[in-house]
Design a protein around this motif. Structure first.
Motif, mmCIF file in Angstrom:
data_model
loop_
_atom_site.group_PDB
_atom_site.id
_atom_site.type_symbol
_atom_site.label_atom_id
_atom_site.label_comp_id
_atom_site.label_asym_id
_atom_site.label_seq_id
_atom_site.Cartn_x
_atom_site.Cartn_y
_atom_site.Cartn_z
ATOM 1 N N PRO A 1 1.173 -1.337 0.003
ATOM 2 C CA PRO A 1 0.063 0.098 -0.345
ATOM 3 C C PRO A 1 0.792 1.328 -0.038
ATOM 4 C CG PRO A 1 -0.648 -1.147 2.162
ATOM 5 C CD PRO A 1 0.847 -2.183 1.169
ATOM 6 N N SER B 1 -8.485 1.203 -5.347
ATOM 7 C CA SER B 1 -8.091 0.470 -4.019
ATOM 8 C C SER B 1 -8.212 -1.156 -4.461
ATOM 9 C CB SER B 1 -9.295 0.694 -2.900
ATOM 10 O OG SER B 1 -10.587 0.041 -3.677
ATOM 11 N N ASN C 1 -4.695 -4.463 1.547
ATOM 12 C CA ASN C 1 -5.240 -3.886 2.799
ATOM 13 C C ASN C 1 -3.806 -3.241 3.934
ATOM 14 O OD1 ASN C 1 -7.068 -2.928 5.152
ATOM 15 N ND2 ASN C 1 -8.258 -5.059 5.433
ATOM 16 N N PRO D 1 -10.814 0.331 1.850
ATOM 17 C CA PRO D 1 -10.822 1.143 0.563
ATOM 18 C C PRO D 1 -10.691 2.531 0.484
ATOM 19 C CG PRO D 1 -12.443 -1.239 0.685
ATOM 20 C CD PRO D 1 -11.859 -0.732 1.469
ATOM 21 N N ILE E 1 -7.630 3.426 1.774
ATOM 22 C CA ILE E 1 -6.244 4.338 0.712
ATOM 23 C C ILE E 1 -7.173 4.856 -0.863
ATOM 24 C CG2 ILE E 1 -5.363 2.484 -1.492
ATOM 25 C CD1 ILE E 1 -6.087 0.200 0.168
ATOM 26 N N GLU E 2 -8.085 5.131 -0.701
ATOM 27 C CA GLU E 2 -8.391 5.946 -1.920
ATOM 28 C C GLU E 2 -8.485 7.862 -1.440
ATOM 29 O OE1 GLU E 2 -12.480 4.529 -2.068
ATOM 30 O OE2 GLU E 2 -12.119 2.842 -3.084
#
Lengths: 130, 89
Positions: A60, A72, A77, B39, B42-43
């Protein structure tokens, strides 16, 4: 075969965890018990890291930081990584405190074997209890 | 005594392996830990924290209180080690 591949990581961590568990409950040397506890914690860390993996994803770190919409599905994760960073710190802390306690036990009893320490404790006089 | 320990370890291991039958597959993109909040992290990490490394931005920005507790833990451990190993004279 597909089933084995999809569950293999869990079995690895269970085997590692049971090795640590066996060392914790069956060894009588306190240092070996401590090493077993560390193996146990390492198995937990492996379990969490393997939970955070995605197929076709990379680590990541966002590579192209000027893109507005980050997909994503391309990145793993990051949450288990952060939690296990904390867990590693707690593991090191417990290991340090436990080693300090073992040094104190060795200074007092001159041994680290559990049964010998119990023998010394039984042979001591306890004036307060009776 | 070691025999009973081995029995307990094998029983626990078999129970855990039985429990993995309901766990999500390795690398599944629709498993519960990969769907709900990560998500979003991350976004929005670049936009909100301007940090390319998502782990760093999670550690220091989104979950800063967790890191504060972590440093409290390691501080307490250091103090305890000093108090235990100090020689009194």
């Amino acid at each position: 075969m597909d089933f084995i591949i999809s569950k293999f990581n869990y079995w690895i961590y269970i085997v590692l965890m049971m090795i640590g568990f066996y060392a914790m409950i069956s060894k009588s040397n306190l240092v070996k018990k401590l090493v077993g506890m560390n193996i146990f914690q390492t198995a937990i860390i492996l379990f969490f890291i393997s939970i955070g993996s995605k197929k076709g994803a990379t680590i990541p770190i966002i590579q192209d930081s000027h893109v507005d919409a980050v997909n994503s599905a391309l990145y793993m994760n990051p949450l288990p990584h952060v939690l296990m960073l904390t867990a590693i710190v707690v593991m090191v802390s417990t290991f340090g405190v436990a080693v300090a306690l073992l040094i104190m036990i060795y200074r007092k009893y001159k041994t680290l074997e559990e049964d010998e320490i119990l023998q010394i404790l039984r042979n001591e006089k306890w004036p307060n209890t009776h | 005594m070691k025999f009973f320990a081995l029995i307990a370890v094998i029983v626990t291991g078999l129970l855990l392996i039985y429990g993995t039958m309901d766990m999500p597959d390795w690398g599944a993109t629709d498993s519960p830990p990969n769907t709900h909040v990560s998500p979003r992290y991350i976004e929005k990490s670049i936009e909100e924290t301007a940090t390319p490394n998502v782990v760093t931005s999670l550690l220091a920005d989104y979950r800063g209180y967790d890191t504060l507790g972590e440093t409290t833990v390691i501080f307490t451990a250091g103090i305890v080690c000093i108090l235990l190993l100090r020689r009194y004279r």
